[in-house]
Write an enzyme that holds these catalytic residues in place. Sequence first.
Site, short mmCIF file in Angstrom:
data_model
loop_
_atom_site.label_atom_id
_atom_site.label_comp_id
_atom_site.label_asym_id
_atom_site.label_seq_id
_atom_site.Cartn_x
_atom_site.Cartn_y
_atom_site.Cartn_z
N LYS A 117 -1.24 -9.54 2.57
CA LYS A 117 -0.52 -9.09 3.77
C LYS A 117 -1.40 -8.12 4.53
O LYS A 117 -2.09 -7.30 3.92
CB LYS A 117 0.81 -8.41 3.39
CG LYS A 117 1.56 -7.85 4.61
CD LYS A 117 3.00 -7.49 4.30
CE LYS A 117 3.22 -6.14 3.67
NZ LYS A 117 2.69 -5.00 4.46
N ASP A 132 -1.06 -6.18 -0.42
CA ASP A 132 -1.43 -5.57 0.86
C ASP A 132 -2.92 -5.34 0.94
O ASP A 132 -3.54 -4.86 -0.03
CB ASP A 132 -0.76 -4.19 0.98
CG ASP A 132 0.43 -4.21 1.92
OD1 ASP A 132 0.60 -5.19 2.67
OD2 ASP A 132 1.18 -3.21 1.90
N GLU A 142 9.08 -4.56 10.55
CA GLU A 142 9.50 -3.23 10.06
C GLU A 142 9.99 -2.38 11.22
O GLU A 142 9.29 -2.22 12.24
CB GLU A 142 8.33 -2.54 9.33
CG GLU A 142 8.73 -1.15 8.82
CD GLU A 142 7.79 -0.55 7.79
OE1 GLU A 142 6.84 -1.23 7.35
OE2 GLU A 142 8.02 0.62 7.43
N GLU A 153 -1.54 -5.71 8.40
CA GLU A 153 -0.75 -5.16 9.50
C GLU A 153 -1.40 -5.47 10.85
O GLU A 153 -2.63 -5.39 10.97
CB GLU A 153 -0.61 -3.64 9.34
CG GLU A 153 0.16 -3.25 8.09
CD GLU A 153 0.36 -1.74 7.95
OE1 GLU A 153 0.02 -0.98 8.88
OE2 GLU A 153 0.88 -1.34 6.89
N ASP A 202 0.85 -1.21 0.00
CA ASP A 202 0.00 0.00 0.00
C ASP A 202 0.88 1.25 0.00
O ASP A 202 0.37 2.37 -0.12
CB ASP A 202 -1.00 -0.01 1.16
CG ASP A 202 -0.34 -0.05 2.52
OD1 ASP A 202 0.89 -0.21 2.59
OD2 ASP A 202 -1.07 0.08 3.53
N SER A 203 2.20 1.07 0.07
CA SER A 203 3.13 2.18 -0.17
C SER A 203 2.88 2.80 -1.54
O SER A 203 3.30 3.92 -1.81
CB SER A 203 4.58 1.70 -0.05
OG SER A 203 4.79 0.55 -0.83
O1 KIV Z 1 3.52 -1.13 1.71
C1 KIV Z 1 4.67 -1.60 1.64
O2 KIV Z 1 5.41 -1.31 0.70
C2 KIV Z 1 5.09 -2.51 2.70
C3 KIV Z 1 6.51 -2.99 2.70
C4 KIV Z 1 7.49 -1.94 2.71
C5 KIV Z 1 6.76 -3.99 3.75
O3 KIV Z 1 4.32 -2.86 3.53
#
Ligand code: KIV
Length: 281
Positions: free
Chosen positions: A118, A88, A186, A120, A49-50
């Site tokens: 993924k 994510d 992280e 959190e 989600d970055s």
């Molecule tokens: O959103 C993301 O890019 C991440 C990674 C950096 C682990 O969660």
Amino acid sequence: MSATAKKQAPNAEDIRARKGGTPLVSLTAYTTPMARLMDKHCDFVLVGDSVGMVLHGLTSTLGVTMEMMILHGQAVARGLERAMLVIDMPFGSYEEGPQQAFRNAARLMAETGCAAVKLEGGVEMAETIRFLVKRGIPVMAHIGLTPQSINTLGGYKVQGRDAQAEAVLADARAVAEAGAFSVVLEKVPQKLADKITAEVAIPTIGIGASAGCDGQILVVDDMLGFFTAFKPKFVKRYADLGPMAEAGIAEYAAEVRARSFPAAEHVFADQAPAAKAPSKG
Ligand code: KIV
């Protein structure tokens, strides 16, 4: 787009089996061309989600939507043959409870073909992770600094120093016990990351954690020097493509203004060139 599992790519159980072996390699990707470049080098590729901050100019990941994750997930899926695709779950798509999480995780898998999601959170997400895994959704957990919680964590701080260490350890134990096939650590202090890696039975994937983790992940635009708004300490720049790209754009702009681009080789004659005579023999 329907789910299309890649035959050669590892699955969640292959990744789990890599515990303690050759370190797992992974990067984020958001587009087909970037996914193609990393496919043969990575064990798994994460559509993080970055993407909201890196490609859409958001100031945090909180504004990222399911639609954005699906669109970028489909793009990355088209570029991968050998690496596993993980996507994510965006903020607000799973925290209400296991049913909401299942609905959205199943949608991500069905519409992108990803092999896992993924999410959190540690102890507080264990019930949700267990629910998903029991219903066929492999889950990669993400603990330590969880960027979707920056407003309650007070910013992008290291998680697990001093008295906080026990809580991060408890998170790692909880997600492993709930059935996650791996866990991202992280911004966790090095010694704590090593302790978690030694203790939990699933691979730990470090980002700002320790070289002793079972694998590493970085945001691709950070490590290639495209994203330059800020550089976290844990990022190593393996290339400086942002400035190179800008230099190319500046040269193009100068040539357009000087009318030196397009040149003779970039334009078309009034008549098509004569066809070549067929060669004999
Ligand atoms: O959103 C993301 O890019 C991440 C990674 C950096 C682990 O969660």
